[in-house]
Design a protein around this motif. Structure first.
Motif, short mmCIF file in Angstrom:
data_model
loop_
_atom_site.label_atom_id
_atom_site.label_comp_id
_atom_site.label_asym_id
_atom_site.label_seq_id
_atom_site.Cartn_x
_atom_site.Cartn_y
_atom_site.Cartn_z
N THR A 85 0.84 -1.20 0.00
CA THR A 85 0.00 0.00 0.00
C THR A 85 0.87 1.25 0.00
OG1 THR A 85 -1.79 -1.13 1.17
CG2 THR A 85 -1.78 1.28 1.24
N VAL A 86 0.56 2.16 -0.91
CA VAL A 86 1.24 3.45 -1.00
C VAL A 86 0.23 4.50 -0.53
CG1 VAL A 86 2.36 5.11 -2.52
CG2 VAL A 86 2.62 2.65 -2.95
N ASP A 87 0.48 5.07 0.67
CA ASP A 87 -0.49 5.99 1.26
C ASP A 87 0.01 7.43 1.34
OD1 ASP A 87 1.37 5.78 3.26
OD2 ASP A 87 0.00 4.97 4.77
N HIS A 88 1.06 7.74 0.60
CA HIS A 88 1.55 9.10 0.48
C HIS A 88 2.27 9.24 -0.85
CE1 HIS A 88 4.77 6.73 2.39
NE2 HIS A 88 5.59 7.46 1.65
N ARG A 89 2.48 10.46 -1.25
CA ARG A 89 3.06 10.70 -2.57
C ARG A 89 4.48 10.14 -2.65
NH1 ARG A 89 5.33 16.28 -5.04
NH2 ARG A 89 5.63 15.57 -7.18
N VAL A 90 4.72 9.39 -3.71
CA VAL A 90 6.04 8.80 -3.92
C VAL A 90 6.19 8.50 -5.41
CG1 VAL A 90 5.24 6.43 -3.53
CG2 VAL A 90 7.64 6.99 -3.13
N ILE A 91 7.43 8.43 -5.87
CA ILE A 91 7.73 8.03 -7.24
C ILE A 91 8.41 6.66 -7.18
CG2 ILE A 91 9.01 8.57 -9.35
CD1 ILE A 91 8.87 11.52 -8.55
N ALA A 102 -3.02 9.01 -2.13
CA ALA A 102 -1.63 9.36 -2.44
C ALA A 102 -1.57 10.08 -3.78
CB ALA A 102 -0.76 8.11 -2.46
N SER A 103 -2.18 11.26 -3.84
CA SER A 103 -2.22 12.03 -5.08
C SER A 103 -0.81 12.32 -5.60
CB SER A 103 -2.96 13.35 -4.86
OG SER A 103 -4.32 13.11 -4.61
N ARG A 104 -0.71 12.38 -6.94
CA ARG A 104 0.51 12.69 -7.67
C ARG A 104 1.58 11.61 -7.53
NH1 ARG A 104 0.13 17.44 -4.89
NH2 ARG A 104 2.34 17.44 -4.34
N THR A 105 1.19 10.43 -7.11
CA THR A 105 2.14 9.31 -7.10
C THR A 105 2.43 8.86 -8.53
OG1 THR A 105 1.68 8.50 -4.88
CG2 THR A 105 2.29 6.85 -6.50
N VAL A 106 3.65 8.38 -8.75
CA VAL A 106 4.09 7.90 -10.05
C VAL A 106 4.57 6.45 -9.92
CG1 VAL A 106 5.80 8.19 -11.90
CG2 VAL A 106 4.81 10.22 -10.78
N VAL A 107 4.14 5.61 -10.86
CA VAL A 107 4.69 4.25 -10.98
C VAL A 107 5.16 4.09 -12.42
CG1 VAL A 107 4.28 1.79 -10.75
CG2 VAL A 107 3.09 3.40 -9.22
N TRP A 108 6.44 3.84 -12.59
CA TRP A 108 7.05 3.84 -13.93
C TRP A 108 8.01 2.67 -14.10
CZ3 TRP A 108 7.07 7.03 -18.35
CH2 TRP A 108 8.15 6.84 -19.23
N GLY A 109 7.88 2.00 -15.23
CA GLY A 109 8.94 1.10 -15.70
C GLY A 109 9.05 -0.23 -14.99
N ILE A 110 7.98 -0.73 -14.41
CA ILE A 110 8.03 -1.99 -13.67
C ILE A 110 7.29 -3.08 -14.44
CG2 ILE A 110 7.38 -3.16 -11.52
CD1 ILE A 110 7.50 -0.41 -10.17
N GLU A 111 7.83 -4.27 -14.45
CA GLU A 111 7.15 -5.42 -15.02
C GLU A 111 6.46 -6.18 -13.89
OE1 GLU A 111 8.42 -9.62 -17.07
OE2 GLU A 111 9.25 -7.79 -17.97
N PHE A 112 5.14 -6.31 -14.01
CA PHE A 112 4.35 -6.98 -12.98
C PHE A 112 4.09 -8.42 -13.40
CE2 PHE A 112 3.67 -2.56 -12.22
CZ PHE A 112 3.36 -2.43 -10.88
N ARG A 113 4.43 -9.33 -12.50
CA ARG A 113 4.21 -10.76 -12.74
C ARG A 113 3.52 -11.38 -11.53
NH1 ARG A 113 5.27 -13.11 -17.90
NH2 ARG A 113 6.92 -11.89 -18.91
N ALA A 114 2.78 -12.45 -11.78
CA ALA A 114 2.13 -13.18 -10.69
C ALA A 114 3.04 -14.28 -10.19
CB ALA A 114 0.81 -13.78 -11.19
#
Length: 372
Positions: A100-106, A134-146
């Motif tokens: 869980t991301v509950d604050h702004r982060v990149i 968590a407004s203005r959070t950024v998630v970039w460039g990650i490959e999601f796998r199960a």
């Protein structure tokens, strides 16, 4: 296969009903930087992480997560604030459940950074990343796998405005990206290849990108395949541009989410406040889907579809419905939408709605092919 797909469609009769109520959203902090400027910086980072990282971080704290990490991401997120950076190094990162991301982060992934999460396709949405308040959070460039054969959800954006979810890859998940109360979110340049378990009846609901609630959301340059609905948009004043959809049941649907389609991690339902309204849909490519390339249904209204390509779809390239029971219950007619075939004059358009305007394309004769 056609019979199986029809049975699957009938089994999903409760997918597209909705309700008409608005919910309050987290107060929106001022946007510090234009999203396109941020995307340019992030592209520089992906091209050259060593030199690009400082531009993205802008002097703020950076916490690195080394390759081979196990349940390390939540602690790293907790160490940075106010737009600081969590950097996933190239390699595998394993998580035993939702972070869980509950604050702004990149959150940045170096090229080759893979997040392997033990999430399940349950009745309650179980995301690898839950961006909550968590407004203005950024998630970039990650490959999601199960971790298992089929995973739950890649990213759930909840009550978080101006988020940027971009340049990620997601494979074998039930849902790729869900946005619930995410005004002005940008979902850009992601590749989502969902599980195809809906084709065999193993899962009833599989979606690529879903905008449940969020005004002025931007969905652009994504590639979505294998899902029942590739891109599903609701709420108002969004834009969907330059996306590619293929191998889905429906490539893109303008509709609304029902109160029983998604259950959030807190146990609450997440219905769409309204059907897709005043969306601008342009320059997309929807080909080789089992049913429609673009489906405008369930009260979707005042949308503009301009210069969208469609071909080799199972029914029509663009389908604007009237009142219909095609999913086993009444979904209201589409109305006041505008479709301009533009440069794609070969697209096949079926118009059964009310006061829809069609310019160009190959319009289906409703006398020969009645509305249903």
């Amino acid at each position: 296969m056609k019979h199986k797909l029809l049975l699957t469609a009938l089994a999903l009769v409760l997918l597209v009903a909705g309700c008409d109520r608005k919910s309050p959203q987290e107060p929106v902090a001022p946007v510090e930087e234009d999203v396109d400027v941020m995307i340019q910086k992030l592209q520089q980072f992906s091209a050259n992480p060593a030199s690009g990282l400082a531009k993205v971080a802008s002097g703020k704290k950076i916490v690195e997560v080394p390759a081979g990490s196990n349940d390390a991401l939540a602690a790293a997120v907790g160490q940075v604030r106010d737009g600081g950076v969590v950097l996933l190094r190239t390699g595998n990162h394993t998580e035993s459940g939702t972070v869980t991301v509950d604050h702004r982060v990149i959150i940045l992934g170096e090229p080759g950074a893979v997040l392997i999460s033990d999430t399940k396709p349950l009745a309650t949405v179980q995301p690898a990343l839950h961006i909550s308040n968590a407004s203005r959070t950024v998630v970039w460039g990650i490959e999601f796998r199960a971790k298992e054969t089929v995973g739950g959800t890649g990213i759930l954006v909840e009550n978080s405005a101006n988020t940027l979810i971009a340049n990620n890859k997601m494979y074998e998940l039930q849902y790729g990206v869900l946005v619930e109360k995410g005004d002005r979110a940008t979902i850009h340049g992601n590749t989502v290849v969902t599980t195809s378990a809906w084709q065999t009846g193993q899962l009833a609901a599989v979606y690529g990108i879903v905008i449940i609630n969020g005004d002025e959301v931007r969905v652009s340059n994504n590639n979505v395949s294998n899902a029942f609905f590739g891109i599903w948009v609701c709420d108002q004043k969004g834009s969907a541009r330059d996306n590619n959809m293929s191998g889905n049941f429906v490539g893109m649907i303008l509709c609304k989410v029902a109160d029983f389609d998604f259950t959030l991690p807190n146990g609450n339902a997440a219905p769409a406040d309204q059907s897709a309204t005043k969306w601008h849909v342009e320059g997309n490519n929807s080909t080789g889907n089992f049913d429609a390339g673009y489906l405008v249904i369930d009260g979707a209204n005042d949308n503009t579809l301009n210069s969208n390509n469609g071909s080799n779809n199972g029914t029509y390239d663009i389908d604007l419905t009237g009142d219909t029971y095609r999913f086993g219950f009444l979904t209201p007619k589409s109305f006041n939408n505008k479709v301009n075939a533009g440069q794609f004059q070969n697209v096949i358009i079926k118009n059964c709605g009310e006061n829809n305007t069609i310019v160009g394309g190959q319009l289906v004769d409703n006398n020969q092919d009645p509305c249903k």
